[in-house]
Design an enzyme around this catalytic site. Structure first.
Site, short mmCIF file in Angstrom:
data_model
loop_
_atom_site.label_atom_id
_atom_site.label_comp_id
_atom_site.label_asym_id
_atom_site.label_seq_id
_atom_site.Cartn_x
_atom_site.Cartn_y
_atom_site.Cartn_z
N ASP A 172 -13.22 108.55 -50.87
CA ASP A 172 -14.54 108.35 -51.88
C ASP A 172 -15.63 107.71 -50.66
O ASP A 172 -16.29 107.49 -51.82
CB ASP A 172 -13.82 107.18 -52.22
CG ASP A 172 -12.17 107.25 -53.33
OD1 ASP A 172 -12.14 108.09 -53.67
OD2 ASP A 172 -11.44 106.93 -53.75
N GLU A 204 -17.33 111.38 -50.06
CA GLU A 204 -17.16 111.84 -51.08
C GLU A 204 -18.34 111.64 -51.89
O GLU A 204 -19.43 112.41 -52.93
CB GLU A 204 -16.63 112.99 -51.22
CG GLU A 204 -15.66 113.86 -50.19
CD GLU A 204 -14.59 115.02 -50.73
OE1 GLU A 204 -14.23 115.43 -50.62
OE2 GLU A 204 -14.27 113.87 -51.47
N GLY A 219 -19.36 108.25 -51.94
CA GLY A 219 -20.29 106.65 -51.96
C GLY A 219 -19.34 105.66 -51.92
O GLY A 219 -19.37 104.86 -53.24
N GLY A 257 -19.75 102.64 -51.56
CA GLY A 257 -21.19 101.78 -52.18
C GLY A 257 -21.67 102.23 -53.20
O GLY A 257 -21.49 100.89 -53.97
N ASN A 292 -11.42 106.21 -61.48
CA ASN A 292 -10.28 105.20 -61.83
C ASN A 292 -9.44 104.19 -61.35
O ASN A 292 -9.50 103.00 -61.43
CB ASN A 292 -8.69 106.45 -62.39
CG ASN A 292 -8.69 107.20 -61.24
OD1 ASN A 292 -9.41 107.53 -60.42
ND2 ASN A 292 -7.22 107.25 -61.06
N TYR A 293 -9.99 104.32 -60.31
CA TYR A 293 -9.67 103.32 -59.08
C TYR A 293 -10.87 101.96 -58.78
O TYR A 293 -11.38 102.25 -58.90
CB TYR A 293 -8.99 102.97 -57.76
CG TYR A 293 -8.17 103.86 -58.04
CD1 TYR A 293 -6.95 102.32 -57.37
CD2 TYR A 293 -7.08 105.05 -58.26
CE1 TYR A 293 -5.55 103.18 -57.71
CE2 TYR A 293 -5.50 104.72 -57.81
CZ TYR A 293 -5.02 103.97 -57.80
OH TYR A 293 -3.35 104.47 -57.44
N ASP A 294 -10.20 101.10 -58.93
CA ASP A 294 -10.85 99.59 -58.76
C ASP A 294 -10.67 99.08 -57.26
O ASP A 294 -9.44 98.48 -57.51
CB ASP A 294 -10.87 98.46 -59.82
CG ASP A 294 -11.43 99.02 -60.73
OD1 ASP A 294 -10.59 99.83 -61.65
OD2 ASP A 294 -12.61 98.43 -61.26
N HIS A 350 0.63 108.74 -54.45
CA HIS A 350 -0.14 109.54 -53.96
C HIS A 350 -0.43 107.81 -52.58
O HIS A 350 0.36 107.10 -52.83
CB HIS A 350 -1.62 109.16 -54.82
CG HIS A 350 -1.72 107.85 -55.14
ND1 HIS A 350 -1.34 107.61 -56.30
CD2 HIS A 350 -2.10 106.71 -54.83
CE1 HIS A 350 -1.39 106.59 -56.71
NE2 HIS A 350 -2.12 105.35 -55.96
N ASP A 408 -17.42 92.37 -30.48
CA ASP A 408 -17.90 91.78 -28.98
C ASP A 408 -17.54 91.19 -28.69
O ASP A 408 -18.43 89.95 -29.00
CB ASP A 408 -19.57 91.93 -28.90
CG ASP A 408 -19.76 93.64 -29.28
OD1 ASP A 408 -19.10 94.42 -28.67
OD2 ASP A 408 -21.03 93.60 -29.27
#
Ligand SMILES: *[C@@H]1O[C@H](CO)[C@@H](O)[C@H](O)[C@H]1NC(C)=O
Ligand SMILES: *[C@@H]1O[C@H](CO)[C@@H](O)[C@H](O)[C@H]1NC(C)=O
Ligand SMILES: *[C@@H]1O[C@H](CO)[C@@H](O)[C@H](O)[C@H]1NC(C)=O
Length: 690
Positions: free
Chosen positions: A330, A333, A335, A337, A417-419, A473, A484
């Protein structure tokens, strides 16, 4: 998975703009000095477009220039750190952009220096894979099937109405093919009486689109199964007919005196925390330079240089012709963002949240705004940070309680479809808690079945409703965590909890456990399968000790452990690489950012974390990066239909011998709160003595 950018989304954006007006008093952004880690501003993105466009001496062939990613090419860490230590004297390091573009059907990787107004590096990537898809080409590809005569015929054969069909572009993965073209599959869904298209897949058709030629190059209609019915699939409130038994009354979190955090440019300050927050069209939120103020030392101490979701793999477990290739990345392929959704004030985030925007570039390289994609808010849910009631002292009872208030940075990425709800939560204890929530709609497969009694074959999922299978899935999110701890040079320690047999006969006990620590010397020592044995995973600073003599450190506390169950030779596992272990540690290398590599579409696994780690570099007392996977095995249940409620997993980074003692001893009970719309003044007592 692909995105349908509809007029509806734009009209929703307008509603949000309206909300923005109400909330505008909460805008904290001031005219700030630029920070070396600031993402590229719209004016800088435009400058990148001009420089790249001009460099391609525009002939007729310049039509085939398309942009797929533009992001900050961050300055070297040492440069950023030296700027920070002496920022009033120094210039901001040169602002540079990293560009992935397709020019005349080749993958170009370009670095633009904005200060010099010039391209400083440009190369053609002739290895495997392609860059992330952009919106414009997905939208164009999605329009192809409905004008393609064989597809129209297939729709008619099924007795469906063409105008109710919607298609989306899906990447095809890689399964050992010698040669690959830049193709996608179009998956089509049926609306007709619902908005929940994902519950109405039109099964059995494979449409292959060549993105470079933007035409259908493959078509097969293999089988006809019923499209699941629309009834019961719509999740909108107005479509719910059943009355609610006992509705919940209004509820909110009030901060009548305003928030306790401030935002200056991209720097967020809250309680003792200070960090830089920004947006990237590929990975979404990037948190940098997280440091916490230590009262005793009277200084900010570094915890994390940079943290972000470096990749997200979603493989489906269905081997059928129309499904086997569904092994999506996701970030690389589509993005992660780029798919960020505008957050709805007072619903997606509580009423006390403030909102920030992000920027992406479109296919032509011009900047676009993603409105309200971050929200920042203080969370108080009535929980306790710590408490104690002392009853052992004769004649006295003491109760001391401190409230748990934290700061949350949230983004929601709706990848088709997914959030995905991403929360970075900062706690007063020094803990950074990351939580990933999954909600939205399952990808379902249509089939002939209306009851599980009829199923005699492997269907790779759960029958959720008539003709609707929820496919098994996984989701694996890889986090890039460049810790750091009190400085760059750190070591990775596995503190194993080992069972020992009691040999001292003076004790009636037969066993006990103790901690046996091992410091990882090279990368191979730090590839970890969690779950098989108990161990604490620590990033320590070997040259900094507490007064007690313990090494200063931070603990990686995993959430629920989820291992990739696919065989090592299966393609999605080879391509991802990172799912082979739960935890990896590498030496810092600016170009090793994205765990599954740069070119994910049809990648072959030759440039990913698993490959880099094979160099087996030294990681002891070095600047190191921890990579951690948050996973989900998703076995759908009927409750996931027609929309799934949020399920979560995550991890924490907790101080471990970082402070001399409990840092929240100094936290005060909550102040007196004057309720805004209330005649009663409520005095909150979190500290009481009797
Ligand atoms: C680069 O450009 C920025 C923004 O214009 C400026 O603030 C900075 O001083 C410049 N840095 C150098 C090294 O020229
Ligand atoms: C840059 O090139 C793209 C692709 O050829 C074109 O669509 C766009 O208008 C150009 N923009 C500028 C500012 O030159
Ligand atoms: C940094 O990473 C890149 C990409 O993996 C690699 O080509 C380069 O050799 C690495 N540099 C060092 C110093 O390891």
């Amino acid at each position: 998975m692909a995105l349908i950018f509809t007029a509806q989304m734009y009209s929703e954006l307008k509603i949000l703009l309206f909300f923005q007006c109400i909330f505008s008093t909460l805008s904290f952004i001031s005219n700030h000095q630029i920070h070396p880690l600031d993402s590229l501003a719209p004016s800088e993105l435009t400058q990148v477009q001009t420089i790249v466009n001009n460099s391609i001496k525009c002939s007729s062939s310049c039509q085939s220039l398309s942009y797929h990613y533009v992001g900050l090419y961050e300055p070297d860490k040492q440069i950023v750190l030296s700027w920070l230590s002496d920022k009033h004297l120094k210039k901001i390091p040169s602002r540079q952009a990293f560009v992935l573009a397709r020019i005349n059907f080749k993958n170009h990787e370009i670095i633009v220096d904005l200060n010099a107004s010039a391209i400083i590096s440009s190369k053609v990537h002739d290895g495997h894979g392609y860059p992330l898809l952009n919106f414009a080409e997905q939208t164009a590809a999605n329009m192809l099937p409905i004008t393609y005569p064989p597809f129209i015929e297939s729709i008619e054969k099924r007795g469906l109405k063409l105008e109710q069909v919607l298609c989306q572009s899906f990447c095809v993965g890689w399964f050992g093919e010698e040669k690959t073209k830049r193709i996608v599959r179009e998956l089509c869904y049926y609306l007709d009486g619902t908005v929940n298209l994902y519950m109405r897949p039109i099964e059995g058709i494979t449409v292959t689109v060549d993105l470079d030629e933007m035409k259908i190059i493959g078509y097969r209609d293999r089988l006809i199964v019923p499209v699941p019915k629309a009834e019961g699939t719509d999740y909108r409130e107005m479509m719910q007919k059943q009355p609610v038994n006992s509705p919940i009354k209004g509820i909110t979190m009030l901060q009548p005196d305003g928030p306790s955090f401030s935002i200056d440019g991209h720097i967020v300050r809250w309680a003792d925390w200070k960090f830089h927050l920004d947006f990237d069209m590929r990975v979404g939120p990037i948190l940098s330079l997280a440091s916490i103020y230590d009262l005793e030392k009277d200084e900010y101490r570094n915890v994390m240089y940079r943290g972000f979701i470096s990749e997200l793999l979603v493989p489906y477990m269905d081997l059928t012709e129309e499904w086997y290739y569904r092994t999506f990345f996701d970030s690389g392929e589509y993005g992660f963002g780029l798919c960020a959704t505008p957050l709805v004030p007072a619903i997606d985030c509580p009423g006390n949240a403030v909102f920030l925007d992000g920027y992406f570039v479109s296919q032509d390289g011009s900047p676009g705004k993603l409105q309200n994609i971050f929200c920042i808010f203080e969370r108080y849910a009535g929980d306790m940070l710590w408490r104690h009631t002392e009853t052992a002292i004769p004649g006295k009872v003491f109760t001391e309680i401190r409230p748990e208030v934290s700061l949350v940075v949230r983004m929601v990425s709706t990848v088709s479809n997914y959030d995905y709800i991403v929360d970075w939560e900062f706690k007063q204890t020094g803990t950074i808690k990351v939580n990933i929530g999954l909600t939205g709609l399952l990808e379902t497969r249509a089939d002939i079945y209306t009851n599980t009694d009829q199923i005699k074959e492997e269907v790779y999922g759960t029958l959720l409703a008539e003709n609707t299978l929820g496919s098994y899935h996984d989701h694996f999110l890889n986090f890039h965590l460049d810790l750091d701890v009190d400085g760059c040079e750190n070591s990775f320690v596995k503190a194993k909890l080992q069972t020992k047999t009691a040999t001292d006969k003076s004790s009636p006990r037969r066993s006990y456990w103790t901690v046996v620590s091992e410091t990882a010397k090279t990368e191979s020592d730090a590839r970890i399968h969690l779950g098989s044995s108990a161990a604490e995973l620590l990033v320590v600073n070997p040259s900094k000790k507490t007064k007690m003599g313990n090494n200063v450190g931070y603990l990686l506390h995993p959430g629920s452990v989820v291992n990739d169950l696919l065989s090592a030779d299966d393609y999605p596992k080879i391509r991802a690489g990172f799912t082979k272990y739960n935890v990896w540690v590498t030496p810092y290398n600016k170009s090793e950012k994205w765990a599954a590599g740069t070119y994910l579409d049809q990648s072959r696994g030759d440039d990913n974390l698993a490959v880099w780690s094979l160099k087996n570099r030294e990681i002891e007392n070095k600047d190191i990066v921890v990579w951690y996977n948050v996973g989900f095995h998703h076995v759908p249940y009927q409750e996931d239909f027609p929309i799934m409620s949020t399920i979560s997993n995550g991890f924490e980074l907790r101080p471990a011998n970082f402070f001399e003692h409990n840092p929240v001893l100094k936290v005060k009970p909550l102040g007196k709160v004057k309720w805004l719309n209330c005649s009663i003044e409520c005095h909150l007592h979190f500290s009481s003595t009797s």
